[in-house]
Design an enzyme around this catalytic site. Structure first.
Site, PDB file in Angstrom:
ATOM      1  N   ASP A  42      14.888  19.939 -30.317  1.00  0.00           N
ATOM      2  CA  ASP A  42      14.734  21.303 -29.812  1.00  0.00           C
ATOM      3  C   ASP A  42      13.829  22.181 -30.666  1.00  0.00           C
ATOM      4  OD1 ASP A  42      16.303  21.590 -32.031  1.00  0.00           O
ATOM      5  OD2 ASP A  42      18.046  22.430 -30.992  1.00  0.00           O
ATOM      6  N   ASN A  75       2.379  -4.402   8.783  1.00  0.00           N
ATOM      7  CA  ASN A  75       2.601  -3.728   7.500  1.00  0.00           C
ATOM      8  C   ASN A  75       3.019  -2.283   7.700  1.00  0.00           C
ATOM      9  OD1 ASN A  75       2.088  -5.886   5.872  1.00  0.00           O
ATOM     10  ND2 ASN A  75      -0.048  -5.358   5.475  1.00  0.00           N
ATOM     11  N   ASP A 101      19.219  14.372 -32.985  1.00  0.00           N
ATOM     12  CA  ASP A 101      19.715  15.030 -34.180  1.00  0.00           C
ATOM     13  C   ASP A 101      21.235  15.105 -34.096  1.00  0.00           C
ATOM     14  OD1 ASP A 101      20.165  16.939 -32.279  1.00  0.00           O
ATOM     15  OD2 ASP A 101      18.933  18.497 -33.196  1.00  0.00           O
ATOM     16  N   GLU A 140       0.803  -1.224   0.000  1.00  0.00           N
ATOM     17  CA  GLU A 140       0.000   0.000   0.000  1.00  0.00           C
ATOM     18  C   GLU A 140       0.836   1.275   0.000  1.00  0.00           C
ATOM     19  OE1 GLU A 140       0.563  -1.754   3.965  1.00  0.00           O
ATOM     20  OE2 GLU A 140      -0.547  -2.424   2.221  1.00  0.00           O
ATOM     21  N   ASN A 195       3.730 -14.705   3.452  1.00  0.00           N
ATOM     22  CA  ASN A 195       3.014 -14.620   4.736  1.00  0.00           C
ATOM     23  C   ASN A 195       1.550 -15.021   4.590  1.00  0.00           C
ATOM     24  OD1 ASN A 195       5.306 -13.740   6.022  1.00  0.00           O
ATOM     25  ND2 ASN A 195       4.754 -11.574   5.965  1.00  0.00           N
ATOM     26  N   ASP A 202      10.449  18.662 -34.026  1.00  0.00           N
ATOM     27  CA  ASP A 202      10.827  17.484 -33.230  1.00  0.00           C
ATOM     28  C   ASP A 202       9.729  17.074 -32.255  1.00  0.00           C
ATOM     29  OD1 ASP A 202      13.462  17.239 -34.298  1.00  0.00           O
ATOM     30  OD2 ASP A 202      14.098  18.909 -33.042  1.00  0.00           O
TER      31      ASP A 202
END
Length: 884
Positions: free
Chosen positions: A613, A706, A346, A304, A681, A617
């Protein structure tokens, strides 16, 4: 025109482009004098502001909801509600108890709050990156031009454009002179296009093809213009691209891995919990207690704290990356860094220095000649247009090698550069009255306008033999990676106050200018390092094949086969899939081809990063697992990216990959070790529930176990990884979690069962003077409490020590040690869990003090357990190749 709630359509652009300017002014409520203050406000109210909405910020309430409501916390919430009903609402006032509710609520709050804190931190960090560089534009209002911020521009404004300006909005041209616009950021076109201020009625395929319209996201290369704003913000063509990039992103391997892992655990929960509920309901005849126990087992099976561990790992990784010049916008991309096995990039600025230098100034014989440099300098220095990188390189080289102060010339005229002629000319006059026309440009164009050639100190006709000789030299330089321009001159041209293109003829070709964007010194070594880390580098560029081949060869990339964009268009999907796997260098690509190749690589099972950039792209960055940009990129490219580099350097990427693999390894440590031990367990619980006359551990005890373990695990992000681990890409394989669980879960169950047997048949009867069935009611309660305490402590010890055992394929504590932080925190967790049965809290949980003999048995159990885990671990690695 459209209102601000609408978007400008292709038909709108066509309509505006075909209208007379007077009609455009009327429809926009403006004039050549520009808008006044009232007109500005009306326009802003009607059409909106000139602001691009790159993305919607997640409301805080949604962040809260996502942090606290997960499949794992939902089980805890249900358990909390049931516990509240059974422990507080149903019992009589003197028996009401909120202890269980408090414990469960603490787990929910701890998990959700830590996830929320880290989520808010990451959102705030990303928001800082979105503060754009302020760009201004010259706008005419009330008859006067003034510089105002780009976002203050409204529809109807009159804007002046000059060389070097960014286009601040979509604009219809009023007037212009020699206007060339670079639309590469929008279209991927290699060369700028010329625009004209004239009405057009011709059929056009795309918006950007209209000659009298210019668009936000473009920039002025040369010339000047006056225009009226016709679209702003999200209603621009640029805004349409931004909206497209805001669509639901493709899930990365990390997202898919987390999702599949969650589904796997939910499946186990849905199988184990009902089985345990049914078994305990029938054997213990208490269905409510069986329900609570079954739900507790479900919680015990799930990690969790997974959201907290994952987010903490990613935030810590992003902080480490920030110190090394990399800003992480999307936290999940940290893990994806570790999974990368292909980097697409590139050429310019990544493999090379992104700094063009004039390497040679050669005469026609191929020898260095200062006359060539001097003439090139006069051409570059005296032109009034925007000086490009090659002009700057010429000027810098002249300042270093010659003394420009000795050049006493006056400019007479110039013929600006354009991309049809691919050359530019200046006319200068020396103090003695000699006039020279000097032209610089592409070698093919220089040959076309030259009839003579300066060769070996003589001016001779430029015949076919000489042309072949010159072109062979140019080809030789191109193969060596140089971009070549020619320089020609003509002495004492005709007397005129203005010169034109017609004067560019009968010139004397003087020599060559060879430019180079040299490879970075570190590139060769970095590429080798990336190769050692199992990463292939593929070059996707729009540059030509000869220059790209030269650079790639210098940095050690295989240049045996170079694929052109034109080749790709002839391939079907199967051929393209094979081609992109077998080849590493692709040239003359357009944006769609870059994105298509990236998608195919992902489809082939690779985890792909794309470094770019420009807006061209952005499509490829969007479909990659990790989109990488630089802080000097256009805003929309940075918005598409998951990672922003403060320097365009592969060294930084290599560091990011190492950090990503460390982060991934630490996440997998928690998931695999926790799930396997929890599964073991719960498997043990299933067996014990079948044969024991009581619950092997109470619901609250499982939850508290836990809680202690998960809090200890928060230190995992500070752990280190073995060097061998970070040498290979780390992709998320959800099926490996199931395999890991089935191998190591039963391993821990063996010692859970031995603990059951020791507690049930030896320790408890010895301490209490008889077996369970021979004792009275109080004796039975004490028997159960002692049994629960023994299994509680043994479970905590085995869970914690197995975390150390499974964090490395090596022998723990001998060949590989955890970090000090992890060691200290987990030791503290074991200490707290060990003294809990002796404390008042332990009493509240239903535990009791353990005898000394238990600890002897526990030490023997731990020794045997770690020995067996080490043996199983070696077998597992031998079978599957890796542990985590």
């Amino acid at each position: 025109m459209n209102k601000k709630t609408d978007s400008t359509t292709f038909a709108d652009y066509g309509f505006i482009a075909s209208q007379m300017l007077s009609n455009v002014f009327t429809s926009l409520g403006t004039s050549t004098l520009g808008l006044d203050e009232i007109g500005v406000e009306k326009s802003r109210e009607k059409y909106g502001s000139n602001i691009i909405s790159y993305g919607r910020k997640t409301p805080f309430i949604i962040q809260v909801f996502k942090a606290y409501i997960t499949p794992f916390t939902l089980v805890l919430i249900v358990l909390c509600i049931i516990s509240f009903i059974t422990d507080y609402i149903i019992p009589k006032p003197k028996n009401k108890d909120l202890f269980g509710v408090t414990i469960i609520s603490s787990m929910i709050i701890l998990s959700g709050t830590m996830t929320l804190i880290q989520s808010v931190k990451s959102s705030n960090a990303a928001a800082k990156l979105k503060s754009l560089v302020k760009v201004t534009a010259a706008v005419k209002r009330n008859g006067n031009f003034k510089e105002i911020p780009m976002e203050d521009i409204v529809i109807g404004d009159i804007v002046k454009l000059s060389a070097g300006d960014m286009i601040p909005a979509d604009i219809r041209l009023i007037s212009c002179k020699d206007l060339f616009i670079s639309q590469s950021a929008l279209t991927g076109e290699s060369y700028p296009v010329e625009k004209f201020a004239k009405d057009t009625t011709s059929n056009i395929d795309t918006e950007t093809s209209y000659e009298n319209l210019v668009f936000m996201g473009s920039n002025v290369i040369s010339g000047s213009a006056l225009g009226v704003v016709i679209a702003v913000g999200n209603n621009t063509l640029f805004g349409d691209v931004a909206r497209e990039l805001n669509s639901n992103p493709i899930k990365s391997s990390f997202d898919i891995g987390i999702q599949k892992t969650s589904y796997l655990l939910i499946k186990f929960m849905s199988l184990m919990a009902p089985t345990i509920i049914v078994i305990n309901g029938f054997t213990k005849c208490n269905w409510l207690e069986a329900l609570l126990f079954g739900l507790s087992v479900a919680v015990g099976l799930t990690p969790e704290m997974l959201p907290v561990i994952v987010t903490t790992n990613l935030v810590r990784g992003s902080s480490a990356m920030a110190k090394k010049g990399t800003i992480i916008k999307n936290l999940n991309s940290i893990q994806n860094f570790g999974a990368i096995d292909i980097l697409c990039t590139d050429k310019t600025g990544t493999l090379t220095k992104d700094k063009i230098v004039l390497e040679y100034h050669l005469n026609i014989e191929g020898n260095e000649d200062s006359r060539i440099l001097r003439h090139a300098y006069l051409n570059s220095y005296y032109q009034t247009g925007l000086k490009n990188l090659m002009d700057i390189a010429i000027i810098n080289a002249t300042n270093e090698q010659l003394n420009p102060e000795e050049f006493h010339y006056e400019k007479v005229d110039e013929i600006p550069f354009d991309f049809h002629r691919r050359r530019m000319t200046v006319v200068v006059e020396s103090p003695d009255g000699k006039t020279q026309m000097i032209t610089k440009g592409a070698m093919e164009e220089m040959i076309n306008i030259s009839t003579l050639v300066d060769y070996c100190g003589k001016v001779i006709p430029l015949d076919e033999t000489m042309k072949i000789k010159i072109l062979n030299k140019v080809n030789e330089l191109n193969k060596a990676g140089f971009r070549v321009l020619g320089i020609s001159q003509k002495s004492n041209p005709r007397k005129a106050s203005e010169f034109s293109v017609e004067d560019e003829k009968d010139m004397v070709l003087m020599g060559y200018l060879a430019f180079l964007d040299p490879p970075k010194e570190s590139t060769f070594e970095t590429l080798n390092t990336l190769k050692e880390h199992g990463i292939k580098v593929k070059v996707f560029t729009g540059d030509n094949a000869l220059v790209t081949k030269s650079v790639c060869k210098q940095v050690g990339l295989n240049t045996a086969n170079i694929i052109k964009g034109s080749d790709i268009t002839q391939m079907n999907e199967l051929e393209l899939s094979k081609c992109v796997e077998e080849n590493n260098i692709f040239v003359k690509l357009n944006p769609n081809q870059k994105a298509e190749l990236t998608k195919i690589l992902r489809k082939n099972g690779h985890t792909v990063a794309f470094l770019g950039d420009g807006i061209n792209d952005a499509p490829a960055m969007k479909v990659a697992d990790v989109g990488i940009s630089v802080d000097t990129a256009v805003d929309i490219a940075k918005e598409s990216a998951d990672v922003i580099l403060l320097e365009k350097d592969l060294n930084i990427l290599e560091q990011g990959i190492v950090q990503g693999r460390t982060t991934f390894g630490n996440i997998m440590k928690y998931i695999k070790a926790t799930v396997s031990s929890n599964f073991g367990n719960m498997f043990s619980v299933l067996i014990a529930s079948t044969f024991l006359p009581f619950l092997p551990m109470m619901p609250l005890q499982i939850l508290f176990l836990n809680l202690i373990y998960d809090i200890s695990c928060i230190s995992i992000p500070w752990d280190r990884m073995d060097k061998e681990y970070i040498d290979k890409p780390k992709a998320w394989k959800s099926d490996s979690i199931g395999k890991f669980m089935m191998w190591f879960g039963p391993t821990s169950s063996i010692f859970d069962i031995t603990t059951y047997l020791i507690m049930y048949f030896i320790i408890c009867p010895t301490i209490l003077g008889g077996n369970y069935h021979s004792l009275g009611a109080n004796g039975k309660l004490l028997f159960v409490a002692l049994f629960n305490a023994g299994w509680f402590v043994e479970s905590l010890w085995t869970q914690t020590f197995v975390l150390h055992a499974l964090r490395t394929p090596k022998i723990p504590f001998i060949q590989s040690n955890a970090s000090k932080t992890l060691t200290l925190v987990t030791a503290l967790g074991i200490l707290i869990g060990s003294i809990l049965p002796y404390s008042p809290i332990g009493k509240e949980l239903g535990l009791t003090a353990l005898p000394f003999v238990f600890w002897l048995w526990l030490m023997l159990t731990m020794l045997c357990y770690l020995t067996l885990v080490t043996f199983v671990k070696k077998r597992y690695v031998k079978k599957y190749g890796e542990l985590l």
